[in-house]
Design a protein around this motif. Structure first.
Motif, PDB file in Angstrom:
ATOM      1  N   THR A 175      61.330  24.197 -13.733  1.00 56.96           N
ATOM      2  CA  THR A 175      62.605  24.236 -13.018  1.00 56.96           C
ATOM      3  C   THR A 175      63.711  24.058 -14.034  1.00 56.96           C
ATOM      4  O   THR A 175      63.507  23.382 -15.054  1.00 56.96           O
ATOM      5  N   PRO A 176      64.894  24.641 -13.820  1.00 54.10           N
ATOM      6  CA  PRO A 176      65.972  24.515 -14.800  1.00 54.10           C
ATOM      7  C   PRO A 176      66.385  23.079 -15.093  1.00 54.10           C
ATOM      8  O   PRO A 176      66.965  22.803 -16.146  1.00 54.10           O
ATOM      9  N   ALA A 177      66.070  22.158 -14.183  1.00 60.01           N
ATOM     10  CA  ALA A 177      66.443  20.758 -14.391  1.00 60.01           C
ATOM     11  C   ALA A 177      65.407  19.985 -15.189  1.00 60.01           C
ATOM     12  O   ALA A 177      65.685  18.863 -15.638  1.00 60.01           O
ATOM     13  N   ALA A 178      64.224  20.557 -15.381  1.00 58.54           N
ATOM     14  CA  ALA A 178      63.128  19.807 -16.000  1.00 58.54           C
ATOM     15  C   ALA A 178      63.436  19.408 -17.440  1.00 58.54           C
ATOM     16  O   ALA A 178      62.997  18.357 -17.911  1.00 58.54           O
ATOM     17  N   GLY A 179      64.189  20.226 -18.146  1.00 58.44           N
ATOM     18  CA  GLY A 179      64.495  19.915 -19.538  1.00 58.44           C
ATOM     19  C   GLY A 179      65.290  18.637 -19.691  1.00 58.44           C
ATOM     20  O   GLY A 179      64.931  17.749 -20.473  1.00 58.44           O
ATOM     21  N   LEU A 180      66.379  18.509 -18.925  1.00 60.89           N
ATOM     22  CA  LEU A 180      67.222  17.315 -19.028  1.00 60.89           C
ATOM     23  C   LEU A 180      66.516  16.071 -18.500  1.00 60.89           C
ATOM     24  O   LEU A 180      66.680  14.976 -19.046  1.00 60.89           O
ATOM     25  N   VAL A 181      65.735  16.224 -17.447  1.00 61.55           N
ATOM     26  CA  VAL A 181      65.001  15.072 -16.901  1.00 61.55           C
ATOM     27  C   VAL A 181      64.005  14.551 -17.932  1.00 61.55           C
ATOM     28  O   VAL A 181      63.885  13.341 -18.155  1.00 61.55           O
ATOM     29  N   THR A 182      63.292  15.459 -18.575  1.00 61.85           N
ATOM     30  CA  THR A 182      62.327  15.053 -19.601  1.00 61.85           C
ATOM     31  C   THR A 182      63.039  14.431 -20.795  1.00 61.85           C
ATOM     32  O   THR A 182      62.582  13.432 -21.354  1.00 61.85           O
ATOM     33  N   GLU A 183      64.177  15.006 -21.197  1.00 62.27           N
ATOM     34  CA  GLU A 183      64.947  14.465 -22.314  1.00 62.27           C
ATOM     35  C   GLU A 183      65.377  13.031 -22.044  1.00 62.27           C
ATOM     36  O   GLU A 183      65.252  12.148 -22.904  1.00 62.27           O
ATOM     37  N   ALA A 184      65.871  12.765 -20.842  1.00 60.85           N
ATOM     38  CA  ALA A 184      66.312  11.414 -20.498  1.00 60.85           C
ATOM     39  C   ALA A 184      65.144  10.433 -20.492  1.00 60.85           C
ATOM     40  O   ALA A 184      65.265   9.299 -20.986  1.00 60.85           O
ATOM     41  N   SER A 185      64.015  10.869 -19.982  1.00 57.21           N
ATOM     42  CA  SER A 185      62.844   9.993 -19.908  1.00 57.21           C
ATOM     43  C   SER A 185      62.297   9.662 -21.288  1.00 57.21           C
ATOM     44  O   SER A 185      61.981   8.501 -21.588  1.00 57.21           O
ATOM     45  N   LEU A 186      62.185  10.680 -22.149  1.00 55.26           N
ATOM     46  CA  LEU A 186      61.667  10.450 -23.493  1.00 55.26           C
ATOM     47  C   LEU A 186      62.613   9.576 -24.318  1.00 55.26           C
ATOM     48  O   LEU A 186      62.172   8.749 -25.125  1.00 55.26           O
ATOM     49  N   THR A 187      63.915   9.761 -24.125  1.00 52.15           N
ATOM     50  CA  THR A 187      64.884   8.938 -24.838  1.00 52.15           C
ATOM     51  C   THR A 187      64.724   7.471 -24.469  1.00 52.15           C
ATOM     52  O   THR A 187      64.756   6.591 -25.338  1.00 52.15           O
ATOM     53  N   LEU A 188      64.546   7.212 -23.196  1.00 52.20           N
ATOM     54  CA  LEU A 188      64.408   5.835 -22.731  1.00 52.20           C
ATOM     55  C   LEU A 188      63.153   5.182 -23.298  1.00 52.20           C
ATOM     56  O   LEU A 188      63.207   4.098 -23.894  1.00 52.20           O
ATOM     57  N   VAL A 189      62.012   5.845 -23.163  1.00 48.02           N
ATOM     58  CA  VAL A 189      60.748   5.257 -23.606  1.00 48.02           C
ATOM     59  C   VAL A 189      60.705   5.149 -25.140  1.00 48.02           C
ATOM     60  O   VAL A 189      60.397   4.088 -25.701  1.00 48.02           O
ATOM     61  N   GLY A 190      61.030   6.242 -25.833  1.00 49.57           N
ATOM     62  CA  GLY A 190      60.984   6.229 -27.292  1.00 49.57           C
ATOM     63  C   GLY A 190      61.984   5.270 -27.893  1.00 49.57           C
ATOM     64  O   GLY A 190      61.688   4.565 -28.867  1.00 49.57           O
ATOM     65  N   GLY A 191      63.191   5.213 -27.332  1.00 51.45           N
ATOM     66  CA  GLY A 191      64.210   4.316 -27.852  1.00 51.45           C
ATOM     67  C   GLY A 191      63.833   2.858 -27.722  1.00 51.45           C
ATOM     68  O   GLY A 191      64.063   2.055 -28.638  1.00 51.45           O
ATOM     69  N   LEU A 192      63.259   2.479 -26.597  1.00 52.09           N
ATOM     70  CA  LEU A 192      62.850   1.083 -26.406  1.00 52.09           C
ATOM     71  C   LEU A 192      61.702   0.715 -27.340  1.00 52.09           C
ATOM     72  O   LEU A 192      61.654  -0.412 -27.858  1.00 52.09           O
ATOM     73  N   LEU A 193      60.782   1.656 -27.573  1.00 52.95           N
ATOM     74  CA  LEU A 193      59.685   1.383 -28.511  1.00 52.95           C
ATOM     75  C   LEU A 193      60.212   1.190 -29.928  1.00 52.95           C
ATOM     76  O   LEU A 193      59.765   0.307 -30.664  1.00 52.95           O
ATOM     77  N   PHE A 194      61.167   2.013 -30.335  1.00 54.40           N
ATOM     78  CA  PHE A 194      61.740   1.882 -31.674  1.00 54.40           C
ATOM     79  C   PHE A 194      62.519   0.575 -31.802  1.00 54.40           C
ATOM     80  O   PHE A 194      62.437  -0.117 -32.824  1.00 54.40           O
TER      81      PHE A 194
END
Length: 420
Positions: A175-194
């Motif tokens: 879906t056209p929205a899947a890119g931004l949703v995935t970007e937001a999710s990965l930023t949250l998880v990866g950022g907290l781990l770092f």
């Protein structure tokens, strides 16, 4: 132009640096979404509005916001610690990114998308500069710093190989929205781990000497020259993203967008690997001018490409010319900027790339809407030629000058002592 690879320590020794992997792996995960943001936003807004101009403008607002706030984020990280900046930042980015997605799907007016794009861009976590600052702590005074700069450029470009491919696949196949949703999710998880890797973040000091070092890195003339150079590099990234998307749609193959951009990023990554493995004899200031000249020349031919194969070949060549300029620019920061301001200096450079990208997606989007297909490729040509002119004029400001000598005390740290 170069000596043998063995005359300088290489990637193997770099990756054996004690504690390096504790921030490298989460750092890679945390900055992966950055390569997805612009292309995900362009594809979503173009889908909901039907205009590349509107899509480019929304992406531009995000890029300008990031460029304006990134140096401030870097300065705060230098002063208060990376964790103190990262945790609230990734939370805000995830929330604002999801809000922007919802507004686009609801066909909200363009001004509402702009309003949501501001905090989305402002809160982009500056993980790349933070990783570079951690290398600076680990490798202070070591010849491995150039290798580390190359390694980080390769890592950045690896994200730009996978990021656009993933974003395009999600936006076109799911879906056209899947890119931004995935970007937001990965930023949250990866950022907290770092952010959880507290042991490797640069130490925060509150002494009077530290406050002197916290003076803005932009006061260094050489940093201002590098900012202009990185603006030109940003124009390549932004112009390529919009123009490749428009080109692949015009030929009825939108799925090739991620492939072509991935080829471009792969060229960047491969040349970055080579740059890090070579022990250069040429001064970095001269390398930057020569490499940038090659980049401007290669980018000047993009507008004339009218086939997938030719565009892929030229994109590969342009990508191969970007890495040397990026690596040399980041390496020069080590000699131009005091240690206490390097995270900020790195964020000025990444912010310049974002600002150049923002301007490029706006102009390229308008050119693609109003003129012939491929007109957006004129933007990388113009951006790199203007930046090269500035480099040639002000290259003397990139010459590093000797600082106060430092005397090592103990193991693993240095105390700065001025020597008369």
């Amino acid at each position: 132009m170069a000596s043998t690879v063995t005359s300088r320590p290489g990637y193997g020794q770099l990756l054996r640096t004690r504690g390096a992997w504790t921030f490298l792996l989460p750092g890679f995960a945390a900055r992966q979404p950055f390569a997805m943001l612009t292309i995900s936003l362009v594809l979503l807004v173009q889908h909901t509005t039907g205009s590349y101009g509107a899509a480019g403008a929304a992406a531009a607002v995000t890029g300008v916001s990031m460029a304006l706030f990134a140096p401030y984020s870097g300065r705060l990280a230098d002063r208060y610690g990376q964790r103190a900046v990262l945790v609230p930042g990734v939370l805000l980015h995830a929330l604002s990114g999801l809000t922007l997605t919802a507004l686009a799907l609801a066909h909200a007016p363009l001004w509402a998308l702009f309003a949501a794009a501001v905090p989305t861009g402002a809160s982009v976590p500056q993980v790349g500069p933070m990783v570079r600052a951690r290398w600076g702590v680990k490798l202070q005074g070591s010849p491995l710093m150039t290798t580390a700069a190359a390694f980080e450029s390769v890592t950045d470009e690896l994200t730009f190989v996978f990021g656009p491919l993933l974003a395009t696949a999600l936006c076109t196949a799911v879906t056209p929205a899947a890119g931004l949703v995935t970007e937001a999710s990965l930023t949250l998880v990866g950022g907290l781990l770092f952010a959880a890797q507290k042991s490797t973040q640069p130490a925060v000091t509150a002494t009077g000497h530290a406050r002197v070092e916290h003076a803005s890195a932009l006061r260094v003339p050489g940093v201002r020259v590098l900012v202009v150079a990185f603006l030109g590099i940003g124009s390549v990234f932004g112009g390529m993203q919009v123009s490749l998307a428009a080109f692949t749609e015009s030929i009825g193959e939108p799925g090739l967008n991620g492939v072509l951009y991935g080829v471009f990023a792969a060229g960047n990554m491969l040349s970055g690997i080579v740059c890090g493995a070579v022990a250069w004899k040429v001064a970095p200031q001269r390398r930057l001018v020569l490499g940038y000249g090659a980049l401007a020349l290669a980018a000047s031919g993009l507008w004339a490409a009218h086939s997938v194969l030719l565009l892929a070949g030229l994109g590969l060549l342009v990508g191969m010319c970007i890495a040397p300029a990026l690596i040399t620019g980041y390496t020069l920061v080590e000699g131009l900027v005091p240690a206490g301001a390097r995270t900020e200096a790195f964020t000025w450079l990444t912010g310049a790339v974002a600002l150049g990208q923002a301007a490029a997606v706006t102009v390229a989007g308008q050119l693609e809407d109003r003129f012939w297909g491929g007109a957006g490729f004129l933007v990388p040509m113009a951006g790199t030629v203007l930046a090269l002119t500035t480099l040639l004029t002000l290259r003397s400001r990139l010459v590093t000058r000797p600082r106060s000598l430092t005397v090592a005390r103990g193991v693993g740290h240095r105390v700065p002592l001025t020597v008369d």
